[in-house]
Design an enzyme around this catalytic site. Sequence first.
Site, PDB file in Angstrom:
ATOM      1  N   ASN A  13      15.910 -17.283  -6.252  1.00 25.41           N
ATOM      2  CA  ASN A  13      14.818 -15.932  -6.557  1.00 25.41           C
ATOM      3  C   ASN A  13      13.430 -16.506  -5.843  1.00 25.41           C
ATOM      4  OD1 ASN A  13      12.914 -14.002  -7.228  1.00 25.41           O
ATOM      5  ND2 ASN A  13      13.376 -14.416  -9.384  1.00 25.41           N
ATOM      6  N   TRP A  14      13.205 -16.104  -4.789  1.00 28.92           N
ATOM      7  CA  TRP A  14      11.951 -16.804  -4.097  1.00 28.92           C
ATOM      8  C   TRP A  14      10.816 -16.024  -4.764  1.00 28.92           C
ATOM      9  CZ3 TRP A  14      13.618 -16.950   2.145  1.00 28.92           C
ATOM     10  CH2 TRP A  14      14.655 -18.216   1.864  1.00 28.92           C
ATOM     11  N   LYS A  15      10.655 -14.946  -5.311  1.00 27.00           N
ATOM     12  CA  LYS A  15       9.637 -14.341  -5.802  1.00 27.00           C
ATOM     13  C   LYS A  15       8.617 -13.926  -4.789  1.00 27.00           C
ATOM     14  CE  LYS A  15      10.672 -16.477 -10.191  1.00 27.00           C
ATOM     15  NZ  LYS A  15       9.967 -17.149 -11.235  1.00 27.00           N
ATOM     16  N   HIS A  98      13.740  -8.257 -14.008  1.00 29.27           N
ATOM     17  CA  HIS A  98      13.183  -9.586 -14.164  1.00 29.27           C
ATOM     18  C   HIS A  98      12.020  -9.511 -15.193  1.00 29.27           C
ATOM     19  CE1 HIS A  98      11.249 -13.313 -13.256  1.00 29.27           C
ATOM     20  NE2 HIS A  98      12.411 -13.630 -13.002  1.00 29.27           N
ATOM     21  N   GLU A 100       9.207 -11.026 -15.228  1.00 26.57           N
ATOM     22  CA  GLU A 100       8.017 -10.671 -14.324  1.00 26.57           C
ATOM     23  C   GLU A 100       7.644  -9.296 -14.002  1.00 26.57           C
ATOM     24  OE1 GLU A 100       8.404 -13.641 -11.284  1.00 26.57           O
ATOM     25  OE2 GLU A 100       8.581 -15.354 -12.729  1.00 26.57           O
ATOM     26  N   GLU A 170      17.854 -15.109 -18.897  1.00 23.08           N
ATOM     27  CA  GLU A 170      16.420 -15.933 -18.815  1.00 23.08           C
ATOM     28  C   GLU A 170      15.536 -15.903 -19.828  1.00 23.08           C
ATOM     29  OE1 GLU A 170      15.927 -16.423 -14.071  1.00 23.08           O
ATOM     30  OE2 GLU A 170      15.070 -14.632 -14.812  1.00 23.08           O
ATOM     31  N   GLY A 176       9.706 -20.855 -15.136  1.00 25.49           N
ATOM     32  CA  GLY A 176       8.325 -21.533 -14.513  1.00 25.49           C
ATOM     33  C   GLY A 176       7.735 -22.657 -15.191  1.00 25.49           C
ATOM     34  N   SER A 216      13.814 -22.701 -15.129  1.00 24.50           N
ATOM     35  CA  SER A 216      13.640 -24.482 -14.921  1.00 24.50           C
ATOM     36  C   SER A 216      14.681 -24.872 -14.693  1.00 24.50           C
ATOM     37  CB  SER A 216      12.649 -24.846 -16.078  1.00 24.50           C
ATOM     38  OG  SER A 216      11.521 -24.362 -16.250  1.00 24.50           O
ATOM     39  N   GLY A 237      14.426 -20.111  -9.593  1.00 21.48           N
ATOM     40  CA  GLY A 237      13.093 -19.797  -9.048  1.00 21.48           C
ATOM     41  C   GLY A 237      12.585 -20.953  -8.342  1.00 21.48           C
ATOM     42  N   GLY A 238      11.738 -21.748  -8.824  1.00 21.07           N
ATOM     43  CA  GLY A 238      10.949 -22.878  -8.297  1.00 21.07           C
ATOM     44  C   GLY A 238      11.615 -23.772  -7.317  1.00 21.07           C
TER      45      GLY A 238
HETATM   46  P1  PGA Z   1      12.505 -20.777 -12.368  1.00 17.37           P
HETATM   47  O1  PGA Z   1      12.551 -19.104 -12.210  1.00 17.37           O
HETATM   48  O2  PGA Z   1      13.538 -21.452 -12.018  1.00 17.37           O
HETATM   49  O3  PGA Z   1      11.164 -21.113 -11.639  1.00 17.37           O
HETATM   50  O4  PGA Z   1      12.092 -21.306 -13.840  1.00 17.37           O
HETATM   51  C1  PGA Z   1      13.646 -18.438 -12.698  1.00 17.37           C
HETATM   52  C2  PGA Z   1      13.543 -17.074 -12.570  1.00 17.37           C
HETATM   53  O5  PGA Z   1      12.343 -16.436 -12.496  1.00 17.37           O
HETATM   54  O6  PGA Z   1      14.358 -16.285 -12.054  1.00 17.37           O
END
Ligand code: PGA
Length: 260
Positions: A13-15, A98, A100, A170, A176, A216, A237-238
């Site tokens: 997930n590159w956001k 998601h 966010e 999640e 994050g 994470s 994500g990250g």
């Molecule tokens: P993260 O994000 O790996 O940076 O914690 C995961 C996500 O939001 O899908």
Amino acid sequence: MTIPQRRPILAANWKMNMTLAEGGAFVKELLARSLPAGVEVVICPPFTLLHLLGEKLQGTSLKLGAQNMYFEEAGAFTGEVSPLMLKDAGAHYVILGHSERRAHFKEEDSLVGKKVGAALEHGLSPILCVGETLEERKEGKTLEVVERQLAGGLAAVPRERAGNMVIAYEPVWAIGSGQAATGGDAREVSAFIRRLYGDQFGREAESSLRVQYGGSVKGDNIRDFTGYPEIDGALVGGASLKADSWHAILQAVGQQISAP
Ligand code: PGA
């Protein structure tokens, strides 16, 4: 009950990250490396990169996913992107609900449910995200929250399409933050998700459902999650933003599933 083998699915997930040049370079670097067989790898870039990556991933083992969509096919919905457009750009998957989007864009379970239904109707596989905030966890409401999000998110799923879903657990506090959940906690919630899914769609759908953990995840902790039979991969994500750290995750799972 023994859980049959499902193909693990690792989704990046590159956001809101990556330009065309950066995304193109990432894919080139990744495809130059050996990728584990038996693991499904999905890249979910921002909308602006979908078409480019759709072309670059064609004929490779990598799949394309989007990070959101609206539920209508076309029309006066300024700023939105439809399931038809995602398909047209080459997407197979779409991340929906998601945290966010729930937090910053006020997406509610009912809207997420409509999106999930529309995605399935158009042959896209949703990656439906659920998970509790820290406050909800402290209040002992984790399962209650996940159950509510699933009830809304799965409300428009027809039984005959229930085999095409992925659900990502999640916990919001783990996203994050560098503070991943424990494998045990993720397992407990994943098992709960499976059970509810089976109650709604039957045991066959339950056994084919893939449940990811997200929050994470890195190369050195991914196996804490995928070591459990209830967890079929991760939404990352990250650590998915650099070819090195993403490849480390793919390798770790590849080795885990090929170990005797
Ligand atoms: P993260 O994000 O790996 O940076 O914690 C995961 C996500 O939001 O899908």
